[in-house]
Write a protein that holds these residues in place. Sequence first.
Motif, PDB file in Angstrom:
ATOM      1  N   LEU A 153     -14.879   8.102   4.657  1.00 35.64           N
ATOM      2  CA  LEU A 153     -14.625   7.100   3.637  1.00 35.64           C
ATOM      3  C   LEU A 153     -13.756   6.009   4.245  1.00 35.64           C
ATOM      4  O   LEU A 153     -12.846   6.298   5.032  1.00 35.64           O
ATOM      5  N   ARG A 154     -14.009   4.771   3.859  1.00 36.25           N
ATOM      6  CA  ARG A 154     -13.164   3.655   4.302  1.00 36.25           C
ATOM      7  C   ARG A 154     -12.572   2.988   3.062  1.00 36.25           C
ATOM      8  O   ARG A 154     -13.305   2.425   2.239  1.00 36.25           O
ATOM      9  N   ILE A 155     -11.256   3.082   2.933  1.00 35.97           N
ATOM     10  CA  ILE A 155     -10.545   2.500   1.801  1.00 35.97           C
ATOM     11  C   ILE A 155      -9.945   1.164   2.252  1.00 35.97           C
ATOM     12  O   ILE A 155      -9.199   1.116   3.236  1.00 35.97           O
ATOM     13  N   HIS A 168      -7.631  -2.106   1.169  1.00 32.75           N
ATOM     14  CA  HIS A 168      -6.641  -2.615   0.202  1.00 32.75           C
ATOM     15  C   HIS A 168      -5.926  -3.817   0.829  1.00 32.75           C
ATOM     16  O   HIS A 168      -5.245  -3.677   1.845  1.00 32.75           O
ATOM     17  N   TYR A 169      -6.160  -4.979   0.224  1.00 29.19           N
ATOM     18  CA  TYR A 169      -5.596  -6.207   0.784  1.00 29.19           C
ATOM     19  C   TYR A 169      -5.912  -6.336   2.285  1.00 29.19           C
ATOM     20  O   TYR A 169      -5.037  -6.566   3.104  1.00 29.19           O
ATOM     21  N   ARG A 170      -7.185  -6.151   2.617  1.00 30.28           N
ATOM     22  CA  ARG A 170      -7.716  -6.292   3.982  1.00 30.28           C
ATOM     23  C   ARG A 170      -7.227  -5.212   4.959  1.00 30.28           C
ATOM     24  O   ARG A 170      -7.613  -5.212   6.119  1.00 30.28           O
ATOM     25  N   GLU A 171      -6.393  -4.320   4.477  1.00 30.21           N
ATOM     26  CA  GLU A 171      -5.969  -3.201   5.317  1.00 30.21           C
ATOM     27  C   GLU A 171      -6.929  -2.034   5.078  1.00 30.21           C
ATOM     28  O   GLU A 171      -7.174  -1.635   3.939  1.00 30.21           O
ATOM     29  N   GLN A 172      -7.474  -1.489   6.192  1.00 29.54           N
ATOM     30  CA  GLN A 172      -8.460  -0.431   6.074  1.00 29.54           C
ATOM     31  C   GLN A 172      -7.915   0.905   6.596  1.00 29.54           C
ATOM     32  O   GLN A 172      -7.239   0.943   7.625  1.00 29.54           O
ATOM     33  N   ILE A 225      -8.924   8.294  -8.015  1.00 24.54           N
ATOM     34  CA  ILE A 225      -7.545   8.158  -7.544  1.00 24.54           C
ATOM     35  C   ILE A 225      -7.132   6.694  -7.511  1.00 24.54           C
ATOM     36  O   ILE A 225      -6.017   6.331  -7.935  1.00 24.54           O
ATOM     37  N   ILE A 226      -8.011   5.831  -6.999  1.00 22.73           N
ATOM     38  CA  ILE A 226      -7.720   4.397  -6.918  1.00 22.73           C
ATOM     39  C   ILE A 226      -7.482   3.807  -8.304  1.00 22.73           C
ATOM     40  O   ILE A 226      -6.535   3.032  -8.522  1.00 22.73           O
ATOM     41  N   ASP A 264      -1.033   3.114  -2.808  1.00 23.65           N
ATOM     42  CA  ASP A 264      -0.309   3.385  -1.560  1.00 23.65           C
ATOM     43  C   ASP A 264      -1.168   4.342  -0.734  1.00 23.65           C
ATOM     44  O   ASP A 264      -1.613   5.383  -1.242  1.00 23.65           O
ATOM     45  N   SER A 265      -1.399   3.998   0.547  1.00 29.22           N
ATOM     46  CA  SER A 265      -2.318   4.787   1.373  1.00 29.22           C
ATOM     47  C   SER A 265      -1.825   6.214   1.583  1.00 29.22           C
ATOM     48  O   SER A 265      -2.624   7.157   1.611  1.00 29.22           O
ATOM     49  N   ASP A 266      -0.525   6.415   1.761  1.00 25.46           N
ATOM     50  CA  ASP A 266       0.003   7.768   1.961  1.00 25.46           C
ATOM     51  C   ASP A 266      -0.177   8.613   0.717  1.00 25.46           C
ATOM     52  O   ASP A 266      -0.569   9.792   0.785  1.00 25.46           O
ATOM     53  N   ASN A 267       0.118   8.030  -0.451  1.00 23.56           N
ATOM     54  CA  ASN A 267      -0.061   8.772  -1.709  1.00 23.56           C
ATOM     55  C   ASN A 267      -1.545   9.037  -1.966  1.00 23.56           C
ATOM     56  O   ASN A 267      -1.916  10.088  -2.506  1.00 23.56           O
TER      57      ASN A 267
END
Length: 452
Positions: free
Chosen positions: A22-24, A26-30, A91-92, A100-103
């Motif tokens: 999966l590729r998440i 968020h604000y251009r951060e993958q 989740i999103i 938050d990517s860690d959460n």
Amino acid sequence: MATVNYYLDTRKTDEGFGIIKLRITHYREQKDYSTKIKIATSVFEKLKKQGSELDGRIRDSEIITYHHLLYASKDNRKIFADGFIIRAKTIIKKMGDNFDSDNFKSDFDNYGKETMCLDDKTDLIKTLNIKCETLKAKGQLTHGTNFGLVAKSLTRFVDYLNIHDPNRLKPRKNFVLRFSHVDSTFLTDWSSFMKEHGKVSQKKINGVPIRAKGASETTIGIYSRTLRVVFNDAIEAKTIDRDTYPFGNKRFSPPVGRNIKKALSTTQIDAIKAYTPTPNTLEQRSHDLWLFSYFGNGMNFTDILHLTWKEITDNTILFQRQKTIKTNTDISVRINDTMKAILGRWASERKNENDFVFPFLNGLNTLEKRTAEVHQIIKVTNYHMNAIGAKLEIKENLNTYVARHSFATRLLRSNAPLAMIKEKLGHKKIATTESYLGSFEKEVEDKYLDEL
């Protein structure tokens, strides 16, 4: 809000396969998250074309299974839970602007563990079926199928009890077999049931299956050990208490099938090597593949048919067993003149290094289709080899496994070190190699006994 997509990562897998990730964004951060689903590249391309909605005309069980693993929504009436895409989107949506990517990773890794219904956790048949589909989706087709077969066997046993011992489980409409129903007595009776009714015939008369026959001790042992796996999983997940575990000392022990020695004598092997089959027939193909296995370190037929040209250089085959390919253990085979002649008769033209050496699996893009073809070739080989055995007055079975066992035992009779035989067979443990070795021929035994 973050978005989710998926792709195939082929960097660290076998040729023609990859891992779905999966590729998440968020604000251009993958960030990438592995589903641990191993899939053939050709199958993935078909899956990708389906999108989030599965075409109702699709009948390919492999595509359907993978699609469920990605997009299915939890349904207690069926065997699947929320797919990976559904989990990520759930989740999103829950995080919203506070993504938050860690959460996300923590929630993704633990998804459903807290909220899973107790009924689902303790439903033994559903647990077996989920294990079956999960393993098959990861490419472990044979291993996964065993869990499905155990689920079918237990379902048949419950139906049997409902008729012949209705007060045993007091099954009612929509009865669910749970871990708590299975104790050592239940397992003993299930074992007895399989001895008499465990093998269901595929043949039918007027649409009705012919009466089931008894399963072997080996089959009962495999089924019992497979069931034991899900009990161990349930204990580790704290779904059941260890005190209720029905296996082990003074409880039920899975039966061990008789270790029947399958190796042929030197005279019998020499007769098979000297036999001249009818050219360009299935008899010749069967005879050739059997000898290729025998001379090729007792190579399993699955490994023979999956050989690629990149594994053959000069007079050597360097391959990894399909069964233990994750261990990255190379096995070296010396190609003798007989094997060269067999390659000359049946091998495909060497064009691409990744092509199969033998052409029988060409065009079969799914694991299920390749597995079915391997089984069919083994079936045909066994038939013709036993026919050859009858002509040579060999009473022993000449199935494909006999070639492997005979290779190992012939080396032992030649005083080859056990460690060398283990290496040639591709075994991890000496004990496994010992189980392959047939008993010594009588004249060899007499020679040693005369030394006393």
